[in-house]
Write a protein that holds these residues in place. Sequence first.
Motif, PDB file in Angstrom:
ATOM      1  N   ASN A 152       2.533   4.440   6.076  1.00 22.91           N
ATOM      2  CA  ASN A 152       1.196   3.897   5.937  1.00 22.91           C
ATOM      3  C   ASN A 152       0.339   4.938   5.228  1.00 22.91           C
ATOM      4  O   ASN A 152       0.601   6.133   5.306  1.00 22.91           O
ATOM      5  N   SER A 153      -0.683   4.466   4.516  1.00 22.73           N
ATOM      6  CA  SER A 153      -1.537   5.372   3.741  1.00 22.73           C
ATOM      7  C   SER A 153      -2.950   5.426   4.323  1.00 22.73           C
ATOM      8  O   SER A 153      -3.907   4.947   3.714  1.00 22.73           O
ATOM      9  N   GLY A 154      -3.081   5.960   5.500  1.00 24.58           N
ATOM     10  CA  GLY A 154      -4.392   6.240   6.064  1.00 24.58           C
ATOM     11  C   GLY A 154      -5.137   5.065   6.650  1.00 24.58           C
ATOM     12  O   GLY A 154      -6.325   5.195   6.957  1.00 24.58           O
ATOM     13  N   THR A 155      -4.468   3.917   6.844  1.00 23.70           N
ATOM     14  CA  THR A 155      -5.157   2.741   7.393  1.00 23.70           C
ATOM     15  C   THR A 155      -4.334   2.094   8.509  1.00 23.70           C
ATOM     16  O   THR A 155      -4.035   0.899   8.459  1.00 23.70           O
ATOM     17  N   PRO A 156      -3.939   2.842   9.546  1.00 18.37           N
ATOM     18  CA  PRO A 156      -2.989   2.313  10.528  1.00 18.37           C
ATOM     19  C   PRO A 156      -3.527   1.192  11.390  1.00 18.37           C
ATOM     20  O   PRO A 156      -2.788   0.260  11.743  1.00 18.37           O
ATOM     21  N   GLY A 157      -4.817   1.245  11.754  1.00 22.03           N
ATOM     22  CA  GLY A 157      -5.356   0.273  12.695  1.00 22.03           C
ATOM     23  C   GLY A 157      -5.248  -1.151  12.225  1.00 22.03           C
ATOM     24  O   GLY A 157      -5.004  -2.064  13.019  1.00 22.03           O
ATOM     25  N   GLY A 158      -5.414  -1.375  10.930  1.00 16.25           N
ATOM     26  CA  GLY A 158      -5.350  -2.727  10.399  1.00 16.25           C
ATOM     27  C   GLY A 158      -3.978  -3.352  10.467  1.00 16.25           C
ATOM     28  O   GLY A 158      -3.834  -4.569  10.304  1.00 16.25           O
ATOM     29  N   PHE A 159      -2.967  -2.549  10.733  1.00 15.06           N
ATOM     30  CA  PHE A 159      -1.596  -3.051  10.821  1.00 15.06           C
ATOM     31  C   PHE A 159      -1.091  -3.046  12.256  1.00 15.06           C
ATOM     32  O   PHE A 159       0.120  -3.124  12.495  1.00 15.06           O
ATOM     33  N   GLY A 160      -1.989  -2.940  13.225  1.00 17.73           N
ATOM     34  CA  GLY A 160      -1.591  -2.946  14.629  1.00 17.73           C
ATOM     35  C   GLY A 160      -1.007  -1.638  15.108  1.00 17.73           C
ATOM     36  O   GLY A 160      -0.462  -1.564  16.209  1.00 17.73           O
ATOM     37  N   MET A 161      -1.131  -0.589  14.303  1.00 16.10           N
ATOM     38  CA  MET A 161      -0.535   0.702  14.653  1.00 16.10           C
ATOM     39  C   MET A 161      -1.600   1.606  15.273  1.00 16.10           C
ATOM     40  O   MET A 161      -2.074   2.569  14.663  1.00 16.10           O
TER      41      MET A 161
ATOM     42  N   VAL B 117      17.835   5.752   4.413  1.00 15.06           N
ATOM     43  CA  VAL B 117      16.905   5.351   5.457  1.00 15.06           C
ATOM     44  C   VAL B 117      16.285   4.001   5.089  1.00 15.06           C
ATOM     45  O   VAL B 117      16.298   3.603   3.928  1.00 15.06           O
ATOM     46  N   VAL B 118      15.760   3.276   6.097  1.00 13.63           N
ATOM     47  CA  VAL B 118      15.093   2.003   5.860  1.00 13.63           C
ATOM     48  C   VAL B 118      13.582   2.221   5.990  1.00 13.63           C
ATOM     49  O   VAL B 118      13.037   2.197   7.094  1.00 13.63           O
ATOM     50  N   PRO B 119      12.897   2.477   4.878  1.00 11.49           N
ATOM     51  CA  PRO B 119      11.446   2.685   4.940  1.00 11.49           C
ATOM     52  C   PRO B 119      10.702   1.364   4.815  1.00 11.49           C
ATOM     53  O   PRO B 119      11.018   0.538   3.957  1.00 11.49           O
ATOM     54  N   VAL B 120       9.681   1.167   5.676  1.00 12.07           N
ATOM     55  CA  VAL B 120       8.836  -0.021   5.616  1.00 12.07           C
ATOM     56  C   VAL B 120       7.407   0.454   5.411  1.00 12.07           C
ATOM     57  O   VAL B 120       6.807   1.060   6.304  1.00 12.07           O
ATOM     58  N   LEU B 121       6.876   0.202   4.230  1.00 13.79           N
ATOM     59  CA  LEU B 121       5.523   0.627   3.886  1.00 13.79           C
ATOM     60  C   LEU B 121       4.554  -0.522   4.141  1.00 13.79           C
ATOM     61  O   LEU B 121       4.712  -1.616   3.597  1.00 13.79           O
ATOM     62  N   ASN B 122       3.549  -0.275   4.986  1.00 14.69           N
ATOM     63  CA  ASN B 122       2.491  -1.244   5.240  1.00 14.69           C
ATOM     64  C   ASN B 122       1.284  -0.869   4.387  1.00 14.69           C
ATOM     65  O   ASN B 122       0.793   0.264   4.462  1.00 14.69           O
ATOM     66  N   VAL B 123       0.764  -1.822   3.612  1.00 11.64           N
ATOM     67  CA  VAL B 123      -0.307  -1.477   2.671  1.00 11.64           C
ATOM     68  C   VAL B 123      -1.151  -2.711   2.389  1.00 11.64           C
ATOM     69  O   VAL B 123      -0.659  -3.843   2.385  1.00 11.64           O
ATOM     70  N   TYR B 124      -2.444  -2.492   2.170  1.00  9.98           N
ATOM     71  CA  TYR B 124      -3.311  -3.589   1.748  1.00  9.98           C
ATOM     72  C   TYR B 124      -3.129  -3.842   0.259  1.00  9.98           C
ATOM     73  O   TYR B 124      -2.965  -2.914  -0.538  1.00  9.98           O
ATOM     74  N   SER B 125      -3.207  -5.106  -0.120  1.00 10.27           N
ATOM     75  CA  SER B 125      -3.010  -5.497  -1.516  1.00 10.27           C
ATOM     76  C   SER B 125      -3.927  -4.724  -2.456  1.00 10.27           C
ATOM     77  O   SER B 125      -3.497  -4.211  -3.488  1.00 10.27           O
ATOM     78  N   THR B 126      -5.192  -4.614  -2.096  1.00  7.22           N
ATOM     79  CA  THR B 126      -6.156  -3.953  -2.989  1.00  7.22           C
ATOM     80  C   THR B 126      -5.803  -2.492  -3.232  1.00  7.22           C
ATOM     81  O   THR B 126      -6.004  -1.970  -4.328  1.00  7.22           O
ATOM     82  N   PHE B 127      -5.229  -1.828  -2.225  1.00  7.51           N
ATOM     83  CA  PHE B 127      -4.902  -0.407  -2.372  1.00  7.51           C
ATOM     84  C   PHE B 127      -3.533  -0.201  -3.022  1.00  7.51           C
ATOM     85  O   PHE B 127      -3.286   0.849  -3.629  1.00  7.51           O
ATOM     86  N   LEU B 128      -2.660  -1.196  -2.924  1.00  3.73           N
ATOM     87  CA  LEU B 128      -1.359  -1.076  -3.579  1.00  3.73           C
ATOM     88  C   LEU B 128      -1.519  -0.998  -5.096  1.00  3.73           C
ATOM     89  O   LEU B 128      -0.665  -0.441  -5.785  1.00  3.73           O
ATOM     90  N   GLN B 129      -2.631  -1.520  -5.613  1.00  2.14           N
ATOM     91  CA  GLN B 129      -2.885  -1.455  -7.056  1.00  2.14           C
ATOM     92  C   GLN B 129      -2.877  -0.020  -7.565  1.00  2.14           C
ATOM     93  O   GLN B 129      -2.541   0.225  -8.727  1.00  2.14           O
ATOM     94  N   ARG B 130      -3.232   0.926  -6.697  1.00  5.53           N
ATOM     95  CA  ARG B 130      -3.274   2.328  -7.122  1.00  5.53           C
ATOM     96  C   ARG B 130      -1.883   2.864  -7.444  1.00  5.53           C
ATOM     97  O   ARG B 130      -1.758   3.904  -8.084  1.00  5.53           O
ATOM     98  N   ALA B 131      -0.854   2.179  -6.988  1.00  2.00           N
ATOM     99  CA  ALA B 131       0.502   2.713  -7.109  1.00  2.00           C
ATOM    100  C   ALA B 131       1.338   1.945  -8.136  1.00  2.00           C
ATOM    101  O   ALA B 131       2.567   1.947  -8.045  1.00  2.00           O
ATOM    102  N   TYR B 132       0.687   1.339  -9.103  1.00  2.00           N
ATOM    103  CA  TYR B 132       1.428   0.533 -10.085  1.00  2.00           C
ATOM    104  C   TYR B 132       2.542   1.339 -10.750  1.00  2.00           C
ATOM    105  O   TYR B 132       3.685   0.879 -10.861  1.00  2.00           O
ATOM    106  N   ASP B 133       2.234   2.534 -11.194  1.00  2.00           N
ATOM    107  CA  ASP B 133       3.238   3.319 -11.915  1.00  2.00           C
ATOM    108  C   ASP B 133       4.405   3.690 -11.013  1.00  2.00           C
ATOM    109  O   ASP B 133       5.568   3.645 -11.434  1.00  2.00           O
ATOM    110  N   GLN B 134       4.105   4.040  -9.775  1.00  2.00           N
ATOM    111  CA  GLN B 134       5.189   4.427  -8.862  1.00  2.00           C
ATOM    112  C   GLN B 134       6.049   3.214  -8.492  1.00  2.00           C
ATOM    113  O   GLN B 134       7.269   3.335  -8.345  1.00  2.00           O
TER     114      GLN B 134
END
Length: 586
Positions: free
Chosen positions: A303-312, A346-363
């Motif tokens: 997660n990228s700094g927004t855990p509460g919104g994902f129930g974490m 490993v099995v990584p599961v990334l939780n992210v908001y759509s608006t913030f995922l835009q920052r990672a287009y290149d990656q």
Amino acid sequence: MYFEKIDSLNDLKKLSIEQLKILADEMREVLLLKLSSHGGHIGPNLGTVELIIAMHYVFNSPIDQFVFDVSHQSYVHKMLTGRKQSFLEARHYDDVSGFTNPDESEHDLFCIGHTSTSISLACGLMKARDLRQEKNNIVAVIGDGSLSGGEAYEGMNNVVEVGTNMIVIVNDNEMSIAENHGGLYQNLKLLRDSKGKAECNFFEALGFEYFYIENGHDMNELVTTLKKVKDVEHPVVVHVHTIKGKGFKFAEENKEMYHAGPPFDRKSGKYIYPLDNPESYPAVTAAFLIEQIKKNPKVAVLNSGTPGGFGMNAEWRKEAGSQYIDVGIAEEHAVAMASGMAKNGVVPVLNVYSTFLQRAYDQLSQDLCINENPAVILVYLASVYGMNDKTHVGIFDIVMLGNMPNIVYLAPTCVEEHFAMLKWAMTQREHPVAIRVPAKEFISSGKEDTTDYNKLNKFAVTRHGRDAAIIALGDFYTIGRDVADKLKADCNMDVTLINPKFISGLDTALLDSLKKDHKLVVTLEDGVLEGGFGQKIASYYGTSDMKVKNYGIKNSFPDRYNVEELLIENGITVEKIAEDMEKIIG
């Protein structure tokens, strides 16, 4: 009240330091009155009252230019720059946005809702000022949490290279939305503990002159220091130690919960609307993921700094231990890290908001999809039913991920499909997989989803008909179903209804089969129309006789919209779609 008498920044500058202290108390009270009845960003604004008053007292905005990172802490700035009515009178509460906005005031330079951008934007102002041979101050205000984003470092690095007047105010409240993560924060703690005297100083190492303010709510110290750095001819950092949620004990005691939220009761500290809903996609997904963590040491949740919104919540994070990774506000790093983890088994599961995922287009493109590593991405609030500030809308993900090679992008319509997709994504090892988590409502079909997702791009026909077919994606599937029901009820028309499930590919065999007894294909998608899912289908049918009608949102940045009004503007109502279909079919 001093506040009610301030109609311009000149009025502010006439006050004494002691009067500024009283003003700060008044403005904090006004903030609490609005926030408790309206909601908004609570902790960030309560924690910066004195700082922003001091900034406007010392500097001369808009000649001196302020850039607020994220700008969710700019309420006091708005109150002092001609917009106090929107904080004093309930009927005007919604006249201003929760972020800086140039349409509102000349004191707002940018629409800013994403993090870590202020220093780069200010660096641009700085360079343009120098080229124009002007002498005003450029001031960037950035929170310690925002320093975890790579662009903040890139900006600081270049500011020092430019080398002229630039003041970076670091608002250090020892918090992001939740706790901070990363090595940088060890140095911030060292600087706080040493009251700014530590030899190991991140900012000085970059080339900034450094100033430290221990009590960021001490008006005397704030004004004295800001006067000292005003008009300086080289880059400086003013490191200000503040308390997030200052002046409201519940926000001070529970900084994460009171980062932002709906209206609340000031006496009890309870939100008017409950934040935790056990029957929500974030809650059930978090419960599922903690089960997987316990069963399999190779499962990790990012997660990228927004855990509460994902129930974490804090308890969830403690239980997950080292299998939970918060990378700070750094989606680019999170995506690349997930790719590396998947590469190493490993099995990584990334939780992210759509608006913030835009920052990672290149990656997403370079680090993940080119390498075809089987990371899993859960994309939240990708919908018109998500956040509605234009800086935070999440309706561009279908265009981004749906057109990227090698990734499988899925759109469930109910919780059963969501979990079937997630279980498949976490066990297959062939593809990166992203899931567009529903945002509209929590729906259970009551039936297990037995789809074999290894057979890629196979759409599900949920109702067989003729003449017309409706292909309704994700959250808009229920609209498609209701259109089919209305056509049956109104004109006894049986149309085919399709749940595509796959965003990133087409079921060409099914599309070809529709040519036999269908004249029209209608597509519905909860995202921007141009370049989206429906237009791929229209392109596929381009040389055939099949008529295609696409429904989605026009390519725009809708701001603080009402969902139903936005849908009506875009022709997305059951009545309008059914009417259009009747006319086209004839």
